[in-house]
Design an enzyme around this catalytic site. Structure first.
Site, mmCIF file in Angstrom:
data_model
loop_
_atom_site.group_PDB
_atom_site.id
_atom_site.type_symbol
_atom_site.label_atom_id
_atom_site.label_comp_id
_atom_site.label_asym_id
_atom_site.label_seq_id
_atom_site.Cartn_x
_atom_site.Cartn_y
_atom_site.Cartn_z
ATOM 1 N N GLY A 197 -8.184 24.218 56.771
ATOM 2 C CA GLY A 197 -7.009 23.778 56.022
ATOM 3 C C GLY A 197 -6.962 22.287 55.789
ATOM 4 O O GLY A 197 -6.112 21.796 55.034
ATOM 5 N N ASP B 126 -10.366 27.301 55.209
ATOM 6 C CA ASP B 126 -10.730 27.583 56.604
ATOM 7 C C ASP B 126 -9.874 26.749 57.554
ATOM 8 O O ASP B 126 -8.818 27.177 57.996
ATOM 9 C CB ASP B 126 -12.227 27.450 56.861
ATOM 10 C CG ASP B 126 -12.839 26.216 56.240
ATOM 11 O OD1 ASP B 126 -12.149 25.207 56.054
ATOM 12 O OD2 ASP B 126 -14.046 26.245 55.954
#
Length: 253
Positions: A175, A173
């Site tokens: 990262g 999501d």
């Protein structure tokens, strides 16, 4: 309706999450295979896709009223995973790799992906020798990603030294969790690192971390099932589903 909501992205992949080029450079793939991979950055699920009615699918009765919809049916997940396995074989077939499965959410995707690669290895002119290892990441409380990223089982990954590594994750999501893992893995001096993620979530706070192999790009929805959990529940769903508000309240910690 489903066909109108699912479309293939043609954007060029920007690489893996800021890891230095030396860790990613490889002479493994020829130019044709590399060109093909750049075109496949995942099936994009549009923001207005609400999913399929639960009445159309079988799911555990104990989750009645805990789910809003079936977002990605199990059969579609499997077909897409098979395609990713083929992409991986085209890219790095005939070379040894270490598959690093990210637990707990990634175990079903990893198991199915590895199985498809094994089938391709048996039935094509390429063969991919794999070792599989496991690492556990935890960064969620309820439905919110936290700054506290816990890595378990990664204290000694010396087996990655000089190896070609494929990290297999269920979802990326923001990262930030993947960036932390990649930085940790880089410390063990692998020859190459690639990332396969079943899902990539479009979120405002994303840090630009884009995996090499992506199953689906999804809106900022909290999804469960196919080993993705909400406080350890819903891992026993075959489909990827959208959790209901009642479900969030019921299983909140």
């Amino acid at each position: 309706a489903a066909a109108a909501s699912l479309s293939s992205s043609q954007a060029v992949s920007v690489g893996v999450c800021g890891i230095p080029d030396r860790a990613l450079k490889s002479n493994m793939a020829d130019s044709d295979a590399a060109a093909t991979l750049k075109k496949d950055t995942g099936i994009v699920i549009k923001d207005d896709w609400s999913g399929y009615s639960l009445d159309l699918f079988a799911y555990p009765e104990h989750y009645f009223e805990d789910l809003k919809s079936v977002y990605i049916p199990h059969g579609v997940i499997m077909d897409r995973t098979e395609r990713l396995a083929r992409n991986i074989m085209d890219d790095i077939g005939d070379h040894d790799i270490v598959v690093l499965c990210v637990l707990k959410g990634g175990y079903k995707f990893c198991a199915d992906l590895v199985e498809f690669i094994k089938v391709l290895s048996r039935n094509s002119n390429k063969s991919l020798l794999m070792r599989v290892d496991f690492i556990r990441l935890k960064s969620y409380c309820n439905d919110q990603s936290t700054q506290d990223i816990q890595i378990t089982g990664g204290e000694d990954l010396s087996l990655l030294s000089g190896k070609n590594v494929l990290i297999v994750e269920a979802i990326v999501d923001t990262g930030k969790t993947m960036q932390a893992l990649l930085k940790h893995v880089e410390g063990f001096k692998p020859k190459m690192v690639k990332v396969a993620s079943l899902l990539v979530k479009r979120v405002p706070a994303a840090v630009g971390c884009h995996p090499d192999y992506v199953g689906f790009e999804i809106p900022n929805q909290f999804v469960v099932g196919y080993a993705l959990d909400y406080n350890e529940y819903f891992r026993d769903l075959n489909h990827i589903c959208v959790i209901s508000e009642e479900g969030k309240i019921k299983y909140k910690v």
